[in-house]
Design a protein around this motif. Structure first.
Motif, PDB file in Angstrom:
ATOM      1  N   GLY A   1       0.740  -1.263   0.097  1.00 42.90           N
ATOM      2  CA  GLY A   1       0.012  -0.063   0.105  1.00 42.90           C
ATOM      3  C   GLY A   1       0.843   1.296  -0.039  1.00 42.90           C
ATOM      4  O   GLY A   1       2.050   1.284  -0.513  1.00 42.90           O
ATOM      5  N   LYS A   2       0.400   2.290   0.832  1.00 43.76           N
ATOM      6  CA  LYS A   2       1.080   3.543   0.613  1.00 43.76           C
ATOM      7  C   LYS A   2       0.548   4.275   2.035  1.00 43.76           C
ATOM      8  O   LYS A   2      -0.371   4.103   2.604  1.00 43.76           O
TER       9      LYS A   2
ATOM     10  N   SER B   1      -3.496  -3.271  -2.601  1.00 45.60           N
ATOM     11  CA  SER B   1      -3.015  -1.837  -2.533  1.00 45.60           C
ATOM     12  C   SER B   1      -3.268  -1.241  -1.055  1.00 45.60           C
ATOM     13  O   SER B   1      -2.968   0.107  -1.407  1.00 45.60           O
TER      14      SER B   1
ATOM     15  N   PRO C   1       0.453   3.624  -4.449  1.00 48.01           N
ATOM     16  CA  PRO C   1       0.505   2.381  -3.733  1.00 48.01           C
ATOM     17  C   PRO C   1       1.832   1.555  -4.348  1.00 48.01           C
ATOM     18  O   PRO C   1       1.908   1.472  -5.598  1.00 48.01           O
TER      19      PRO C   1
END
Length: 262
Positions: free
Chosen positions: A124-125, A154, A132
């Protein structure tokens, strides 16, 4: 004194060790010296390649897939776990994958070509990041290797979430047995997390730090402080502590949630 010795002492982390020693000699008071000695000892040990390798060795439990261990015919998919990114890389016009992520991508692409299995990516981010990691991995696989991923997870920010969210992506597709790609030293924690979701996991390690007989290959250069050894020691300590934390977390909260059966 050889050039390699001089260079290792004048560049970090060697110069920092010399400064620690100087501070130890200059400081007054037993407590101050004890603290400095402890800091100097720990820091110095972490910069030595044999120490870093010893820390890594118990983490690298799984042999190379397809070399020391056959690729199981029952595997249904390959999952690549992300590591990190380089933010705002000017030569790429934005974020790109860091070295750890890239070597996992390279090995995952190799496995995909060997097996023909569908490839899934996970990562992910942070709130401050635009894209992501899973999307960055998919982009590299498409542009550099000509491989289109079968699916992306993500939303995760930890290995625990990698397992939980990827299982939710795979189970509805009828996938229950995966080849899990990550660094050899990261896989014990990752395999346990993924297995706890109900998936059958075959570890697919890359980026090995140690190999059989490495002790016999040591020279005096291996005992010189290096930034790479310090980084490897950091990764190893992080993983050892991470495994302890995941065990505590599983006692408190249970394992990563299994995906619903289709």
């Amino acid at each position: 004194m050889s050039y390699s010795v001089i260079k290792s002492l004048l560049l970090p982390p060697g110069i920092l060790i010399l400064l620690f020693i100087t501070a130890f000699l200059l400081v007054r008071g037993v407590l101050g010296r004890l603290v400095l000695f402890a800091a100097l000892s720990i820091f110095t040990l972490m910069t030595l390649s044999p120490v870093a390798t010893l820390l890594m060795e118990p983490l690298e439990l799984y042999p190379a897939l397809g070399i020391a261990m056959p690729i199981p015919s029952a595997a249904q998919a390959i999952v690549i776990l992300s590591s990190g990114r380089i933010t705002n890389a000017p030569e790429y016009g934005g974020d790109t994958l860091d070295d750890l992520s890239l070597r996992r991508v390279r090995y995952g692409a190799l496995l995909q070509r060997q097996t023909g299995l569908p490839l899934y990516v996970s990562g992910g981010k942070l709130p401050t990041e635009a894209q992501p990691l899973a999307e960055l991995i998919a982009e590299v696989l498409r542009t550099d290797y000509g491989i289109t991923v079968a699916g992306m997870e993500s939303n995760s920010q930890t290995t625990w979430e990698n397992a939980e969210y990827t299982a939710q992506l795979l189970k509805p597709a009828g996938i229950t047995h995966i080849l899990l790609v990550s660094d050899a030293w990261h896989l014990p924690r990752a395999v346990e997390a993924f297995a706890n979701t109900g998936l059958t996991v075959t570890p697919a390690p890359t980026g090995f730090v140690h190999h059989p007989g490495w002790q016999q290959e040591l020279t005096y250069r291996n005992w010189l402080p290096s930034a790479r050894a310090f980084q490897l020691s950091y990764y190893a300590i992080h993983e050892h502590l991470g495994r302890v934390w995941y065990q505590i977390r599983s006692w408190q909260q249970g394992a990563p949630a299994p995906a619903a059966e289709v």
